[in-house]
Motif scaffolding. Sequence first.
Motif, PDB file in Angstrom:
ATOM      1  N   LEU A   1     -17.691   3.416   5.710  1.00  0.00           N
ATOM      2  CA  LEU A   1     -16.967   3.861   4.841  1.00  0.00           C
ATOM      3  C   LEU A   1     -16.799   5.148   5.056  1.00  0.00           C
ATOM      4  CD1 LEU A   1     -16.886   3.608   1.839  1.00  0.00           C
ATOM      5  CD2 LEU A   1     -19.005   4.774   1.582  1.00  0.00           C
ATOM      6  N   LEU A   2     -15.812   5.258   5.368  1.00  0.00           N
ATOM      7  CA  LEU A   2     -15.114   6.312   5.173  1.00  0.00           C
ATOM      8  C   LEU A   2     -14.859   7.962   4.721  1.00  0.00           C
ATOM      9  CD1 LEU A   2     -12.896   4.966   8.275  1.00  0.00           C
ATOM     10  CD2 LEU A   2     -15.381   5.698   8.183  1.00  0.00           C
ATOM     11  N   LEU A   3     -15.268   8.952   4.928  1.00  0.00           N
ATOM     12  CA  LEU A   3     -15.677   9.740   3.018  1.00  0.00           C
ATOM     13  C   LEU A   3     -14.621  10.679   3.498  1.00  0.00           C
ATOM     14  CD1 LEU A   3     -19.030   9.815   2.482  1.00  0.00           C
ATOM     15  CD2 LEU A   3     -17.434   8.838   1.152  1.00  0.00           C
ATOM     16  N   ASP A   4     -13.854  11.100   2.083  1.00  0.00           N
ATOM     17  CA  ASP A   4     -13.261  12.303   2.333  1.00  0.00           C
ATOM     18  C   ASP A   4     -14.400  13.335   1.672  1.00  0.00           C
ATOM     19  OD1 ASP A   4     -10.948  14.284   2.418  1.00  0.00           O
ATOM     20  OD2 ASP A   4      -9.457  13.763   1.035  1.00  0.00           O
TER      21      ASP A   4
ATOM     22  N   ASP B   1      -7.769  11.231  -1.431  1.00  0.00           N
ATOM     23  CA  ASP B   1      -6.903  11.147  -2.081  1.00  0.00           C
ATOM     24  C   ASP B   1      -5.013  11.374  -1.938  1.00  0.00           C
ATOM     25  OD1 ASP B   1      -7.555  13.362  -1.134  1.00  0.00           O
ATOM     26  OD2 ASP B   1      -6.484  14.649  -2.095  1.00  0.00           O
ATOM     27  N   MET B   2      -4.895  11.045  -0.496  1.00  0.00           N
ATOM     28  CA  MET B   2      -3.737  11.233   0.283  1.00  0.00           C
ATOM     29  C   MET B   2      -3.590   9.970   0.521  1.00  0.00           C
ATOM     30  SD  MET B   2      -3.972  14.790   1.972  1.00  0.00           S
ATOM     31  CE  MET B   2      -4.414  14.300   3.640  1.00  0.00           C
ATOM     32  N   VAL B   3      -4.192   8.461   0.972  1.00  0.00           N
ATOM     33  CA  VAL B   3      -3.313   7.293   1.480  1.00  0.00           C
ATOM     34  C   VAL B   3      -2.940   6.783   0.291  1.00  0.00           C
ATOM     35  CG1 VAL B   3      -5.598   6.730   2.548  1.00  0.00           C
ATOM     36  CG2 VAL B   3      -5.611   6.054   0.956  1.00  0.00           C
ATOM     37  N   THR B   4      -1.494   6.030   1.354  1.00  0.00           N
ATOM     38  CA  THR B   4      -0.976   5.604   0.080  1.00  0.00           C
ATOM     39  C   THR B   4      -1.342   4.077   0.404  1.00  0.00           C
ATOM     40  OG1 THR B   4       0.382   5.666   1.933  1.00  0.00           O
ATOM     41  CG2 THR B   4       0.557   7.710   0.349  1.00  0.00           C
ATOM     42  N   GLU B   5       0.690   3.099  -0.293  1.00  0.00           N
ATOM     43  CA  GLU B   5       0.357   2.170   0.285  1.00  0.00           C
ATOM     44  C   GLU B   5       0.585   1.388   1.340  1.00  0.00           C
ATOM     45  OE1 GLU B   5      -0.462  -1.481  -1.612  1.00  0.00           O
ATOM     46  OE2 GLU B   5      -1.178   0.064  -2.887  1.00  0.00           O
ATOM     47  N   HIS B   6       1.863   2.960   2.148  1.00  0.00           N
ATOM     48  CA  HIS B   6       2.528   2.664   3.140  1.00  0.00           C
ATOM     49  C   HIS B   6       0.831   3.064   4.245  1.00  0.00           C
ATOM     50  CE1 HIS B   6       5.342   3.342   6.435  1.00  0.00           C
ATOM     51  NE2 HIS B   6       4.790   4.959   6.400  1.00  0.00           N
TER      52      HIS B   6
ATOM     53  N   VAL C   1      -2.556  -0.468   8.247  1.00  0.00           N
ATOM     54  CA  VAL C   1      -4.138  -0.427   9.117  1.00  0.00           C
ATOM     55  C   VAL C   1      -3.874  -2.355   8.432  1.00  0.00           C
ATOM     56  CG1 VAL C   1      -6.591  -1.139   8.403  1.00  0.00           C
ATOM     57  CG2 VAL C   1      -4.826   1.458   8.017  1.00  0.00           C
ATOM     58  N   ALA C   2      -3.481  -2.619   7.551  1.00  0.00           N
ATOM     59  CA  ALA C   2      -3.097  -4.218   7.884  1.00  0.00           C
ATOM     60  C   ALA C   2      -2.905  -4.986   8.535  1.00  0.00           C
ATOM     61  CB  ALA C   2      -2.564  -4.818   6.517  1.00  0.00           C
ATOM     62  N   GLU C   3      -1.138  -4.247   9.920  1.00  0.00           N
ATOM     63  CA  GLU C   3      -0.916  -4.457  10.526  1.00  0.00           C
ATOM     64  C   GLU C   3      -1.302  -4.692  12.064  1.00  0.00           C
ATOM     65  OE1 GLU C   3       3.624  -4.014  12.693  1.00  0.00           O
ATOM     66  OE2 GLU C   3       3.848  -3.326  10.483  1.00  0.00           O
ATOM     67  N   HIS C   4      -2.156  -3.067  12.165  1.00  0.00           N
ATOM     68  CA  HIS C   4      -3.073  -2.438  13.400  1.00  0.00           C
ATOM     69  C   HIS C   4      -4.495  -2.652  13.530  1.00  0.00           C
ATOM     70  CE1 HIS C   4       0.985  -0.958  13.239  1.00  0.00           C
ATOM     71  NE2 HIS C   4       1.721  -0.569  14.640  1.00  0.00           N
ATOM     72  N   HIS C   5      -4.947  -2.942  12.375  1.00  0.00           N
ATOM     73  CA  HIS C   5      -6.854  -3.036  12.499  1.00  0.00           C
ATOM     74  C   HIS C   5      -6.714  -4.251  11.888  1.00  0.00           C
ATOM     75  CE1 HIS C   5     -10.277  -1.476  12.078  1.00  0.00           C
ATOM     76  NE2 HIS C   5     -11.088  -1.799  11.025  1.00  0.00           N
ATOM     77  N   ASP C   6      -7.710  -5.247  12.812  1.00  0.00           N
ATOM     78  CA  ASP C   6      -8.059  -6.999  12.665  1.00  0.00           C
ATOM     79  C   ASP C   6      -8.886  -7.077  12.116  1.00  0.00           C
ATOM     80  OD1 ASP C   6      -5.871  -7.598  15.250  1.00  0.00           O
ATOM     81  OD2 ASP C   6      -7.248  -7.417  16.423  1.00  0.00           O
ATOM     82  N   ALA C   7      -9.684  -6.113  11.750  1.00  0.00           N
ATOM     83  CA  ALA C   7     -11.119  -6.642  10.738  1.00  0.00           C
ATOM     84  C   ALA C   7     -10.570  -5.953   9.543  1.00  0.00           C
ATOM     85  CB  ALA C   7     -12.450  -5.029  11.634  1.00  0.00           C
ATOM     86  N   PRO C   8     -11.468  -6.138   8.123  1.00  0.00           N
ATOM     87  CA  PRO C   8     -11.170  -6.148   6.988  1.00  0.00           C
ATOM     88  C   PRO C   8     -10.247  -4.565   6.693  1.00  0.00           C
ATOM     89  CG  PRO C   8     -12.939  -7.910   7.574  1.00  0.00           C
ATOM     90  CD  PRO C   8     -12.166  -7.684   8.964  1.00  0.00           C
ATOM     91  N   ALA C   9     -10.160  -4.117   5.819  1.00  0.00           N
ATOM     92  CA  ALA C   9     -10.314  -2.740   5.567  1.00  0.00           C
ATOM     93  C   ALA C   9      -9.855  -2.803   3.971  1.00  0.00           C
ATOM     94  CB  ALA C   9      -9.539  -1.747   6.868  1.00  0.00           C
ATOM     95  N   LEU C  10      -9.931  -1.631   2.994  1.00  0.00           N
ATOM     96  CA  LEU C  10      -9.936  -1.338   2.157  1.00  0.00           C
ATOM     97  C   LEU C  10      -9.447  -0.026   1.978  1.00  0.00           C
ATOM     98  CD1 LEU C  10      -9.620  -2.140  -0.981  1.00  0.00           C
ATOM     99  CD2 LEU C  10     -12.455  -1.350  -0.668  1.00  0.00           C
ATOM    100  N   LEU C  11      -8.897   0.570   1.699  1.00  0.00           N
ATOM    101  CA  LEU C  11      -8.168   2.430   1.549  1.00  0.00           C
ATOM    102  C   LEU C  11      -8.015   2.270   0.142  1.00  0.00           C
ATOM    103  CD1 LEU C  11      -7.729   1.007   4.680  1.00  0.00           C
ATOM    104  CD2 LEU C  11      -5.303   2.682   4.013  1.00  0.00           C
ATOM    105  N   LEU C  12      -8.820   3.010  -0.206  1.00  0.00           N
ATOM    106  CA  LEU C  12      -9.581   3.191  -2.196  1.00  0.00           C
ATOM    107  C   LEU C  12      -8.318   4.734  -1.802  1.00  0.00           C
ATOM    108  CD1 LEU C  12     -10.326   1.996  -4.371  1.00  0.00           C
ATOM    109  CD2 LEU C  12     -12.347   3.066  -3.704  1.00  0.00           C
ATOM    110  N   ARG C  13      -7.157   4.761  -3.110  1.00  0.00           N
ATOM    111  CA  ARG C  13      -7.028   5.907  -3.412  1.00  0.00           C
ATOM    112  C   ARG C  13      -7.690   6.694  -4.268  1.00  0.00           C
ATOM    113  NH1 ARG C  13      -1.706   8.971  -2.457  1.00  0.00           N
ATOM    114  NH2 ARG C  13      -1.730  10.624  -4.496  1.00  0.00           N
ATOM    115  N   ILE C  14      -8.083   8.290  -4.432  1.00  0.00           N
ATOM    116  CA  ILE C  14      -9.241   8.109  -5.306  1.00  0.00           C
ATOM    117  C   ILE C  14      -8.343   9.682  -5.763  1.00  0.00           C
ATOM    118  CG2 ILE C  14     -10.878   9.701  -6.018  1.00  0.00           C
ATOM    119  CD1 ILE C  14     -11.642   6.843  -5.185  1.00  0.00           C
TER     120      ILE C  14
END
Length: 183
Positions: free
Chosen positions: A7-10, A139-144, A149-162
Amino acid sequence: MTDRPLLLLDVDGPLNPFAARLPRLRGYTAHRLRPQVWLSRQAPGTRRHRRGLRVHLNASHGGELTSLPFELAWATAWMHEANTMIAPEVGLPVDLPVIEWPELLAAPGSDQTDASGLCWKTRPVLKWAAGRPFAWVDDMVTEHDAAHVAEHHDAPALLLRIHPGRGLREQDFTRLRAWATSL
């Protein structure tokens, strides 16, 4: 290292809702802190430089975060100062791993996105995660960024914009817990 996802925290946005319209957010306490990255962008001797950055933090966030089935790490411009300045105020361990951003220190005040429109943190986050599943609250992550991440990371990832005016809320903790337990 554990088998749990990361869990990566900003800090600014998720833990410090800096864009909040209300002067006093319920559950938050105001602090005056002097992080080096912020100080480097202030003129020495000015009132802002002397007083420090006003940060609103919720002491209950540490317990909420540590109860989640994740291995926590900082993904913030605060870098190691998140351990010394933020962690004690929110009840997190003061020795969490930190993603370092040497390019941030080399070019303070640079754009929030790279030449391709990605958040400036996205590529270093992928490198640091090194193929492990991760959730990233920022707060800065977007759909882009999510598509990259989906294209370049083989493991599951969740980017949660706050939202930077609300910070982490109960629904965000619920979503993070559900995502981690679904792996």
